[in-house]
Structure formats: C-alpha cells, structure tokens
Design a protein around this motif. Sequence first.
Motif, PDB file in Angstrom:
ATOM      1  N   PHE A   1      80.828  35.792   7.168  1.00  0.00           N
ATOM      2  CA  PHE A   1      82.066  36.559   7.020  1.00  0.00           C
ATOM      3  C   PHE A   1      83.023  35.839   6.071  1.00  0.00           C
ATOM      4  CE2 PHE A   1      80.887  38.890  10.804  1.00  0.00           C
ATOM      5  CZ  PHE A   1      81.449  40.125  10.568  1.00  0.00           C
ATOM      6  N   ILE A   2      83.115  34.523   6.297  1.00  0.00           N
ATOM      7  CA  ILE A   2      84.123  33.766   5.552  1.00  0.00           C
ATOM      8  C   ILE A   2      83.772  33.688   4.062  1.00  0.00           C
ATOM      9  CG2 ILE A   2      85.258  31.492   5.383  1.00  0.00           C
ATOM     10  CD1 ILE A   2      84.867  31.265   8.446  1.00  0.00           C
TER      11      ILE A   2
ATOM     12  N   SER B   1      78.922  36.438   2.237  1.00  0.00           N
ATOM     13  CA  SER B   1      77.550  36.368   1.716  1.00  0.00           C
ATOM     14  C   SER B   1      76.574  37.317   2.416  1.00  0.00           C
ATOM     15  CB  SER B   1      77.028  34.926   1.833  1.00  0.00           C
ATOM     16  OG  SER B   1      76.985  34.563   3.202  1.00  0.00           O
ATOM     17  N   HIS B   2      76.980  37.939   3.534  1.00  0.00           N
ATOM     18  CA  HIS B   2      76.043  38.817   4.232  1.00  0.00           C
ATOM     19  C   HIS B   2      75.931  40.165   3.507  1.00  0.00           C
ATOM     20  CE1 HIS B   2      74.058  41.009   7.436  1.00  0.00           C
ATOM     21  NE2 HIS B   2      73.820  39.853   8.032  1.00  0.00           N
ATOM     22  N   ASP B   3      74.694  40.681   3.413  1.00  0.00           N
ATOM     23  CA  ASP B   3      74.455  41.926   2.673  1.00  0.00           C
ATOM     24  C   ASP B   3      75.286  43.102   3.185  1.00  0.00           C
ATOM     25  OD1 ASP B   3      72.737  40.738   1.045  1.00  0.00           O
ATOM     26  OD2 ASP B   3      70.896  41.509   1.988  1.00  0.00           O
ATOM     27  N   LEU B   4      75.574  43.095   4.493  1.00  0.00           N
ATOM     28  CA  LEU B   4      76.281  44.236   5.066  1.00  0.00           C
ATOM     29  C   LEU B   4      77.796  44.187   4.826  1.00  0.00           C
ATOM     30  CD1 LEU B   4      74.308  44.373   8.414  1.00  0.00           C
ATOM     31  CD2 LEU B   4      74.241  46.087   6.600  1.00  0.00           C
ATOM     32  N   LEU B   5      78.259  43.092   4.217  1.00  0.00           N
ATOM     33  CA  LEU B   5      79.707  42.964   3.975  1.00  0.00           C
ATOM     34  C   LEU B   5      80.042  43.250   2.516  1.00  0.00           C
ATOM     35  CD1 LEU B   5      80.314  39.661   5.965  1.00  0.00           C
ATOM     36  CD2 LEU B   5      80.869  41.978   6.695  1.00  0.00           C
ATOM     37  N   ASP B   6      81.230  43.821   2.278  1.00  0.00           N
ATOM     38  CA  ASP B   6      81.627  44.118   0.907  1.00  0.00           C
ATOM     39  C   ASP B   6      82.281  42.922   0.235  1.00  0.00           C
ATOM     40  OD1 ASP B   6      83.793  44.279   2.641  1.00  0.00           O
ATOM     41  OD2 ASP B   6      84.880  45.717   1.389  1.00  0.00           O
ATOM     42  N   LYS B   7      82.823  41.990   1.046  1.00  0.00           N
ATOM     43  CA  LYS B   7      83.515  40.836   0.482  1.00  0.00           C
ATOM     44  C   LYS B   7      83.756  39.794   1.574  1.00  0.00           C
ATOM     45  CE  LYS B   7      88.363  41.942   0.527  1.00  0.00           C
ATOM     46  NZ  LYS B   7      88.645  40.746   1.173  1.00  0.00           N
ATOM     47  N   ALA B   8      84.428  38.720   1.210  1.00  0.00           N
ATOM     48  CA  ALA B   8      84.736  37.676   2.196  1.00  0.00           C
ATOM     49  C   ALA B   8      85.950  38.076   3.031  1.00  0.00           C
ATOM     50  CB  ALA B   8      85.040  36.377   1.454  1.00  0.00           C
ATOM     51  N   TYR B   9      85.961  37.656   4.297  1.00  0.00           N
ATOM     52  CA  TYR B   9      87.117  37.905   5.169  1.00  0.00           C
ATOM     53  C   TYR B   9      87.550  36.602   5.817  1.00  0.00           C
ATOM     54  CZ  TYR B   9      86.409  42.834   4.473  1.00  0.00           C
ATOM     55  OH  TYR B   9      86.304  44.065   3.879  1.00  0.00           O
ATOM     56  N   ALA B  10      88.856  36.357   5.788  1.00  0.00           N
ATOM     57  CA  ALA B  10      89.406  35.134   6.387  1.00  0.00           C
ATOM     58  C   ALA B  10      89.268  35.189   7.908  1.00  0.00           C
ATOM     59  CB  ALA B  10      90.877  35.002   6.006  1.00  0.00           C
ATOM     60  N   PRO B  11      89.089  34.015   8.564  1.00  0.00           N
ATOM     61  CA  PRO B  11      88.981  34.006  10.032  1.00  0.00           C
ATOM     62  C   PRO B  11      90.134  34.742  10.718  1.00  0.00           C
ATOM     63  CG  PRO B  11      88.444  31.843   9.168  1.00  0.00           C
ATOM     64  CD  PRO B  11      88.889  32.665   8.001  1.00  0.00           C
ATOM     65  N   SER B  12      91.348  34.624  10.159  1.00  0.00           N
ATOM     66  CA  SER B  12      92.486  35.306  10.801  1.00  0.00           C
ATOM     67  C   SER B  12      92.345  36.827  10.758  1.00  0.00           C
ATOM     68  CB  SER B  12      93.800  34.895  10.138  1.00  0.00           C
ATOM     69  OG  SER B  12      94.204  33.645  10.629  1.00  0.00           O
TER      70      SER B  12
ATOM     71  N   SER C   1      83.845  44.440  -6.358  1.00  0.00           N
ATOM     72  CA  SER C   1      84.725  43.497  -5.665  1.00  0.00           C
ATOM     73  C   SER C   1      84.244  42.082  -5.958  1.00  0.00           C
ATOM     74  CB  SER C   1      84.710  43.768  -4.167  1.00  0.00           C
ATOM     75  OG  SER C   1      83.396  43.653  -3.699  1.00  0.00           O
ATOM     76  N   TYR C   2      85.015  41.096  -5.506  1.00  0.00           N
ATOM     77  CA  TYR C   2      84.579  39.723  -5.720  1.00  0.00           C
ATOM     78  C   TYR C   2      84.812  38.903  -4.457  1.00  0.00           C
ATOM     79  CZ  TYR C   2      89.379  38.007  -6.035  1.00  0.00           C
ATOM     80  OH  TYR C   2      90.666  37.659  -5.749  1.00  0.00           O
ATOM     81  N   SER C   3      84.043  37.817  -4.344  1.00  0.00           N
ATOM     82  CA  SER C   3      84.286  36.888  -3.240  1.00  0.00           C
ATOM     83  C   SER C   3      84.103  35.466  -3.743  1.00  0.00           C
ATOM     84  CB  SER C   3      83.348  37.176  -2.073  1.00  0.00           C
ATOM     85  OG  SER C   3      82.020  37.033  -2.485  1.00  0.00           O
ATOM     86  N   LEU C   4      84.750  34.532  -3.037  1.00  0.00           N
ATOM     87  CA  LEU C   4      84.653  33.120  -3.425  1.00  0.00           C
ATOM     88  C   LEU C   4      83.593  32.422  -2.587  1.00  0.00           C
ATOM     89  CD1 LEU C   4      88.433  32.183  -3.617  1.00  0.00           C
ATOM     90  CD2 LEU C   4      86.975  33.136  -5.380  1.00  0.00           C
ATOM     91  N   ASN C   5      82.807  31.549  -3.205  1.00  0.00           N
ATOM     92  CA  ASN C   5      81.790  30.804  -2.435  1.00  0.00           C
ATOM     93  C   ASN C   5      82.439  29.742  -1.575  1.00  0.00           C
ATOM     94  OD1 ASN C   5      79.652  32.181  -3.324  1.00  0.00           O
ATOM     95  ND2 ASN C   5      79.175  30.753  -4.993  1.00  0.00           N
TER      96      ASN C   5
END
Length: 495
Positions: free
Chosen positions: A297-298, A301-312, A491-495
Amino acid sequence: MSSELHIYNSHARAKEKFVPITKDHVGLYVCGPTVYSEPHIGNVRTFSSFDMIYRYLKFLGYKVRYVRNITDAGHLTNERGEGVNRMESQAKLESLEPMEIVQKYTVNFHTVMNLFNALPPTIEPTATGHIVEQIEMVEKLIENNFAYEVDGSVYFDVTAYNEKHPYGELSGRKIEDLVAGYRDLDGQDEKRNSIDFALWKKASPEHIMQWRSPWGMGFPGWHLECSVMSTKYLGQAFDIHGGGMDLKFPHHECEIAQNKGCYDKGGARYWMHTNMLNFNGQKMSKSFGNSILPMEFITGSHDLLDKAYAPSVIKLLFLQTHYSSELDINIKGLQDAEKAWKRLFEAKQIVETLAGTAKQKTATSDKISELATACSDSMNDDFNTAKVMANLFELSSIVNSMKGGQIALNDVQEQDIALLKKTFTDYLIDIFGLTEPKQAQNDKLDEVMDVVISLRKQARENKDWATSDKIRDELAEAGIQIKDGKDGDVSYSLN
Ligand code: AMP
Ligand code: ZN
C-alpha cells in the motif's frame, strides 16, 4: 448518547458501562501476531483498532497496562484445523532456524506498526518465554480433573469441564452441537472427545521447537499462552480482552475454559472483538492468498492498487467504519480517504491562523460546542470513530466558512477557536494517531508530475515511443513509477 464510556461486551452480547476493576487503572490484553510471515493489512486493521482503544483509554486519564503477546512457539493447527507448525514450515521454506523466523517477523511486525504510528504495548510477552508458566497451568488443570494425559500429550476435557461451567458461554455454541458438528483433527485418535483441545503436545524427534515437561518433550497448545500471559501480567480477573472476531471460537472460548478450570474465574470482564477486513468481499487471509501487505500500500506496488497510499490514509479509511463492522476496501474508498485526510488537516492548519473577536456566545459558538460534545459522546458510545469522523467533517466545514468569510470572525469567540484547535488535535493526533500530510511538498511534486505526464502523453499521441519510454525509464531510475490506468488515466507513485 452518553458521557460515560460504554463498551460492547461480546461476552454479555450487550453494550455495558465500563467500570474498571481498580479505579483509574485498566488492564488490557490483546492477542498479538503469529510471527511466521508479514502481517497483512487485515491484521493491521485489528491492531490499529486496539491502538485507538488504548489511546482513548489513556486520553480519558486511565493508567493502562496494555499487554499484547507474540505467538512464537508454533502451535499445531492452521485455519483448517490441520496439524501444521507454521513457524517450522516457514523455517524450512526460508532455510532458516525457527527462531530466525520469529526474529525476522517480529522485527517486521514492529516496523509495520511503527509506520502506522501505533503505540507499543506496555508489555509484549512471548509464548516461548513463558513455557514454565504454561506447564504449571497444565499441571493445575490435571489436578482439578479438567485435563488428562495420553502418551505424552495433555488434552482439556471439555465434557468434564462442562459439568461444572457451561462451555460455549462466549460464542454461544452448545456443547451437543459442537460434539456433533465440530472436528478438531488434532489428536483425534487419542482424545476422549473430538472437541477436547490440546494443552500440551508430545513432540516427534524431528520437531525443532520442543521443551522438557513432566509428560516428556513437547510444546504448548495454541490457547494456553494467552491464558497464562494475560493472568500473569493482569491478574486472574482483569478488565478487557481483545482480538479479531475470528478468534472468538475456539481460541477465546478455550481461554475462558482454561482460566475457569484453573482459577474459577474467566479472566476478562469485557471481551472486545474487531471485525474483519475483506478484499473483494472475502476475508483477507494469508491462507486465501488474497492478502495485501502494508508495504504494498505504502509503495503502491500491488497490481490491484492505482497508486501509493500513506499509512494515515489507510488508518482514516479504517476509522470511517466502526471497529465491529466488516470493512471491504476498494480503490474509491482509498481515494476518498486521502481527500478526507488532506481536508481535515487543512482545517486543523487554518484554525491555527484564525482569531475570533465576538464578546458573547453566538449561534456558531453553540454549533461548535455541540459538535465537539458529539465527538466525545460518539467515542464513549463504544468507540464510534465513524461518527467522530462525521462530526470532524462538519467542524472542518465551519472552519472553511470562517476562512471564506461566510461566517464572520466577529461572530466567533476566542474560546470557540480554542475548542476547535483542541478538538482537531485531540482526535486527529492523540486518539487516532494520524500524521500530517506532507502537503506543500506533495503538491509541488504533483504539479511537476502533471507537466511530465502530459509531455509523455503528447509524445505517445505523436507515436514518439522513444521519448515516451525515455520519460518512463528515467523516472523509474529516479524512483518514480508511472502507471497507465485502463481508462487512459496516468498516475505515479514513489518507490
Ligand atoms: P494472526 O497473526 O493470524 O494470529 O492474526 C493477528 C490478528 O489479526 C488476530 O486478532 C486476527 O483475528 C486478526 N485478523 C486476521 N485476519 C484479519 C482480517 N482479514 N481482518 C481483520 N483482522 C484480521
Ligand atoms: Zn490469544
């Protein structure tokens, strides 16, 4: 609505006023993780719910002793009731010692709980650190005729126990139905009755985790450690015992039987059960293969997610549903939770810049104090965080109206602003343990990425694949992943 804390007690099947055994003190025991693999986000929901409960009890001024164990001894059943020692089978898979598995996943569990800003328990005992006490409890149960030994293993005699105390008091199951329908495959050839459960198991020579006992070399049964560690640190009668709904039977039912069989007391006065996190309508579980890990989630990287999500954001999504209701997660829910997170913290920030000038109470003053009271009433009503969230949103709308001028600041008292500040801080920071969005920084990056993504889109429209690939690859090298959605959204996400 109530101004005193009420808790839904699964044992009484009713909401009850919370009265601690010792004034101003609370003893809280929560079943901890089995450390043979990484916790999934469903486990995190349960532990976050109890973190919120712990934080709120502290907020109310209680001195809380919070015990959450580490299951590291490797009991002999999995979710299908088969004889599998999870620690040892994982050790074989990873070519490690069982205690290396324990260490690796205990560290991992702590890392994840830290990322989710959960407070550590005040005592975190391990099953392997309490073998002596577990053996003592088995001896006492044999002495009280509630347990019997067969060939180096010891079983709890449910039928004998049921003659003195009703078995099934927590789960509401009847012993006759259980005898007819329930099969605990473990030890089926040697038990007096299929519903009897293991207190101590004889270990075969190839079994690595084994200890000396009056019945020979062996290891403790699954339910024993929690009876032992809860009563050792909190007393034979203590306040609250918690765990996920799936632990109610057999785990917690067996704990009560062991405690009563030993001390005539069932342990906790209030039993609290948190509900399951589902994914696509099915309980998230390692054995169903549908689990998503917190780091997935953070990082997004999971295929089912569109992007990263912060723990909060994930925590906020949890808090929008009452802990005792099932929660099915999906992308839309995560996206909305992210917006909600930003909006609430924005309101918290705006309040810091406002000053009220009204000399008298106004209609706005009344509304603010009504909503602040509704927040504490909702928390006292069995920790109804979903309602608190709704009230905080109303408060944030008021703040936005103050900022936008729809509510004039000369209609607002200094005390109103102070109450707003206190309410946002109490709930968002102290009780829910949320952290602030890195707003400014993220907004700048979003703006830059919008430009880069639109340049790449232009290149693709011109069939200039070389440029489009170069943009994607160089961003990847810099740790930024571009994701092309099905509907053309990028969309984009940070590693
Ligand atoms: P375990 O490590 O499997 O013993 O589980 C740790 C805690 O997570 C227990 O309290 C379980 O009841 C809880 N749990 C397991 N699966 C889920 C789920 N899908 N949603 C919420 N809690 C869960
Ligand atoms: Zn337990």
